[in-house]
Design an enzyme around this catalytic site. Structure first.
Site, PDB file in Angstrom:
ATOM      1  N   VAL A  62      -3.365 -33.887  48.480  1.00  0.00           N
ATOM      2  CA  VAL A  62      -2.431 -33.523  47.876  1.00  0.00           C
ATOM      3  C   VAL A  62      -2.507 -33.561  46.351  1.00  0.00           C
ATOM      4  O   VAL A  62      -1.388 -33.249  45.676  1.00  0.00           O
ATOM      5  CB  VAL A  62      -0.999 -34.009  48.238  1.00  0.00           C
ATOM      6  CG1 VAL A  62      -0.518 -33.578  49.931  1.00  0.00           C
ATOM      7  CG2 VAL A  62      -0.993 -35.778  48.298  1.00  0.00           C
ATOM      8  N   TYR A 148       0.553 -49.350  45.196  1.00  0.00           N
ATOM      9  CA  TYR A 148       1.327 -48.591  46.338  1.00  0.00           C
ATOM     10  C   TYR A 148       3.053 -48.412  45.794  1.00  0.00           C
ATOM     11  O   TYR A 148       3.545 -47.585  45.765  1.00  0.00           O
ATOM     12  CB  TYR A 148       1.025 -49.361  47.704  1.00  0.00           C
ATOM     13  CG  TYR A 148       1.850 -48.757  48.607  1.00  0.00           C
ATOM     14  CD1 TYR A 148       1.344 -47.672  49.331  1.00  0.00           C
ATOM     15  CD2 TYR A 148       2.671 -49.379  49.261  1.00  0.00           C
ATOM     16  CE1 TYR A 148       2.200 -47.180  50.382  1.00  0.00           C
ATOM     17  CE2 TYR A 148       3.573 -49.244  50.549  1.00  0.00           C
ATOM     18  CZ  TYR A 148       2.995 -47.714  51.036  1.00  0.00           C
ATOM     19  OH  TYR A 148       3.726 -47.295  51.996  1.00  0.00           O
TER      20      TYR A 148
HETATM   21  P1  NAD Z   1      -0.963 -43.372  57.598  1.00  0.00           P
HETATM   22  O1  NAD Z   1      -2.052 -43.984  56.803  1.00  0.00           O
HETATM   23  O2  NAD Z   1      -1.199 -43.644  59.280  1.00  0.00           O
HETATM   24  O3  NAD Z   1      -0.750 -41.955  57.212  1.00  0.00           O
HETATM   25  C1  NAD Z   1      -0.808 -41.390  55.971  1.00  0.00           C
HETATM   26  C2  NAD Z   1      -1.496 -40.046  56.108  1.00  0.00           C
HETATM   27  O4  NAD Z   1      -1.709 -39.540  54.862  1.00  0.00           O
HETATM   28  C3  NAD Z   1      -3.045 -40.180  56.622  1.00  0.00           C
HETATM   29  O5  NAD Z   1      -3.155 -39.062  57.754  1.00  0.00           O
HETATM   30  C4  NAD Z   1      -3.960 -39.696  55.613  1.00  0.00           C
HETATM   31  O6  NAD Z   1      -4.989 -39.163  55.809  1.00  0.00           O
HETATM   32  C5  NAD Z   1      -3.318 -38.881  54.670  1.00  0.00           C
HETATM   33  N1  NAD Z   1      -3.501 -39.017  53.317  1.00  0.00           N
HETATM   34  C6  NAD Z   1      -3.631 -40.060  52.598  1.00  0.00           C
HETATM   35  N2  NAD Z   1      -4.033 -39.668  51.013  1.00  0.00           N
HETATM   36  C7  NAD Z   1      -3.860 -38.131  51.209  1.00  0.00           C
HETATM   37  C8  NAD Z   1      -4.086 -37.349  50.049  1.00  0.00           C
HETATM   38  N3  NAD Z   1      -4.481 -37.564  48.861  1.00  0.00           N
HETATM   39  N4  NAD Z   1      -3.972 -35.958  50.547  1.00  0.00           N
HETATM   40  C9  NAD Z   1      -3.635 -35.632  51.921  1.00  0.00           C
HETATM   41  N5  NAD Z   1      -3.483 -36.395  52.759  1.00  0.00           N
HETATM   42  C10 NAD Z   1      -3.661 -38.077  52.438  1.00  0.00           C
HETATM   43  O7  NAD Z   1       0.310 -44.146  57.276  1.00  0.00           O
HETATM   44  P2  NAD Z   1       1.672 -43.906  57.993  1.00  0.00           P
HETATM   45  O8  NAD Z   1       2.182 -45.189  58.474  1.00  0.00           O
HETATM   46  O9  NAD Z   1       1.983 -42.742  58.991  1.00  0.00           O
HETATM   47  O10 NAD Z   1       2.610 -43.562  56.748  1.00  0.00           O
HETATM   48  C11 NAD Z   1       3.127 -42.315  56.466  1.00  0.00           C
HETATM   49  C12 NAD Z   1       4.110 -42.483  55.134  1.00  0.00           C
HETATM   50  O11 NAD Z   1       5.052 -43.244  55.488  1.00  0.00           O
HETATM   51  C13 NAD Z   1       3.329 -42.958  53.952  1.00  0.00           C
HETATM   52  O12 NAD Z   1       3.749 -42.175  52.768  1.00  0.00           O
HETATM   53  C14 NAD Z   1       3.761 -44.346  53.911  1.00  0.00           C
HETATM   54  O13 NAD Z   1       3.698 -44.832  52.515  1.00  0.00           O
HETATM   55  C15 NAD Z   1       5.191 -44.326  54.294  1.00  0.00           C
HETATM   56  N6  NAD Z   1       5.644 -45.452  55.183  1.00  0.00           N
HETATM   57  C16 NAD Z   1       5.213 -46.043  56.110  1.00  0.00           C
HETATM   58  C17 NAD Z   1       5.493 -47.200  56.596  1.00  0.00           C
HETATM   59  C18 NAD Z   1       5.070 -47.728  58.123  1.00  0.00           C
HETATM   60  O14 NAD Z   1       5.629 -48.912  58.314  1.00  0.00           O
HETATM   61  N7  NAD Z   1       4.173 -47.157  58.965  1.00  0.00           N
HETATM   62  C19 NAD Z   1       6.704 -48.024  55.866  1.00  0.00           C
HETATM   63  C20 NAD Z   1       7.117 -47.454  54.811  1.00  0.00           C
HETATM   64  C21 NAD Z   1       6.464 -46.260  54.382  1.00  0.00           C
END
Ligand code: NAD
Ligand code: UDP
Length: 325
Positions: A62, A148
């Site tokens: 992205v 982050y």
């Molecule tokens: P995750 O790491 O499993 O998923 C993130 C996804 O983004 C992965 O599939 C990764 O390959 C992809 N990614 C990373 N950089 C990228 C890039 N430059 N281009 C395209 N794809 C890219 O994490 P998650 O837990 O599924 O989190 C998803 C979203 O939710 C994130 O934005 C995270 O900040 C947010 N979030 C999650 C939590 C949680 O507790 N799981 C809490 C707060 C926020």
């Protein structure tokens, strides 16, 4: 084509949350385009969807512009666990900031509705408890978590500037700790670490004294919150907290996991990471009032499902290692 069927882009769609969201959107009859660079996401997470004609997966970062035609965008791309986002901090900030600019630009061209997966980390180590959306946070801008936290804060700024300047339809969710099947087994997050350690009979690693708190939301509950927020009237921009308001200490979580697994693992204390928040718990009054949303899955039930998932994963890994040997 039914009138409710939409073309939906999910960035980070092969990750933990993204894959559950894709599944939910496909089940509701939408056409889903999953975009991911597979940094922390896995093809296995979306493999069952690949045979479905409504689902398409595209490898893309992205940080670069994307030209596709969709009606709605969920922007989830960003590594979420401290060890993953600190692995390449510059890339983490770029993903949040350039990723937001690119996806907002796409939404502007298409006049598409766009959702941002923000985080409770925008509150940093909070001095207000529980955290309401009005609280402006206590983030260290130069610490190891800043790539982050500040990246996500800047993404929120961009979302609200596009909203004011270009009248874009935005939705910003501040997500609190979420767990469930398809978490990465090596992502270092507390729930996955404790379950994997308990299943392997290894020591459970408690950072610090274990008195720090988090509030854990089961993935199905969170995804329901995403869908409701996206479907809400356009004046509902957020930011809106989505999380489970039941606070648990890390020590309590360790004892619960050991009991549910029936493990003989011992507790082992390790140093607390720098800038590790002492307390975190969402105030979800806004989500309750505006979206009629609140988590339904008790921690024990969610942990049992997650334990089952990791148990299967570890058994498959063992079987694979035995075949390779
Ligand atoms: P995750 O790491 O499993 O998923 C993130 C996804 O983004 C992965 O599939 C990764 O390959 C992809 N990614 C990373 N950089 C990228 C890039 N430059 N281009 C395209 N794809 C890219 O994490 P998650 O837990 O599924 O989190 C998803 C979203 O939710 C994130 O934005 C995270 O900040 C947010 N979030 C999650 C939590 C949680 O507790 N799981 C809490 C707060 C926020
Ligand atoms: N933690 C722990 N042992 C582990 C992993 C994490 O005690 O093996 C602690 C960590 O220090 C933090 C809490 O559990 O206080 C939640 O950590 P996680 O990385 O899951 O999420 P975040 O800190 O981003 O909320």
């Amino acid at each position: 084509m039914s009138s409710t069927r939409k073309r939906v882009l999910v960035t980070g769609g092969a990750g933990f949350l993204g894959s559950h969201l894709c599944e939910r959107l496909v089940a509701a009859g939408n056409d889903v385009l999953c975009v991911d660079n597979y940094f922390t996401g896995r093809k296995d997470n979306v493999a069952p969807l690949l045979s479905c004609p409504q689902f398409e997966a595209l490898r893309h970062d992205v940080c670069f512009p994307l030209y596709v035609e969709v009606d709605e965008i969920y922007n989830l791309a960003c590594p979420a666990s401290p060890i993953h986002y600190q692995h390449d901090p510059v890339q983490t900030t770029k993903t949040s900031v350039s990723g937001a600019i690119n996806m907002l630009g796409l939404a502007k061209r298409l006049r598409a509705k766009i959702f941002q997966a923000s985080t409770s980390e925008v509150y940093g180590d909070p001095s207000v408890h529980p955290q309401t959306e009005e609280y402006r946070g206590n983030v260290n801008p130069i610490g190891p978590r800043a790539c982050y936290d500040e990246g996500k804060r800047c993404a929120e700024t961009l979302f609200f500037d596009y909203y004011r300047q270009h009248r874009l339809r935005i939705r910003v969710a501040r997500i609190f700790n979420t767990y469930g099947p398809r978490m990465h087994p090596n992502d270092g997050r507390v729930v996955s670490n404790f379950i994997v350690q308990a299943l392997k009979g290894e020591a459970i690693t408690i950072y610090g004294d274990g008195e720090q708190t988090r509030a854990f939301c089961y993935v199905d509950d969170l995804i329901e919150g995403f869908i409701r927020l996206m479907a809400a009237p356009d004046e509902v921009t957020g930011p809106i907290n989505l999380g489970n308001p039941v606070e648990t200490t890390v020590g309590e979580l360790a004892r619960m996991v050991i009991a549910l697994v029936g493990s003989r693992s011992k507790l082992e204390h390790r140093p607390l990471p720098v800038d590790d928040p002492v307390q975190r718990c969402p105030d979800i009054a806004r989500a309750r009032d505006i979206l009629g949303w609140q988590p339904r899955v008790p921690l024990e039930t969610g942990l049992k499902n997650t334990i089952q998932y990791f148990d299967r994963l570890l058994t498959e890994d063992k079987a694979l290692a035995a075949v390779k040997a």
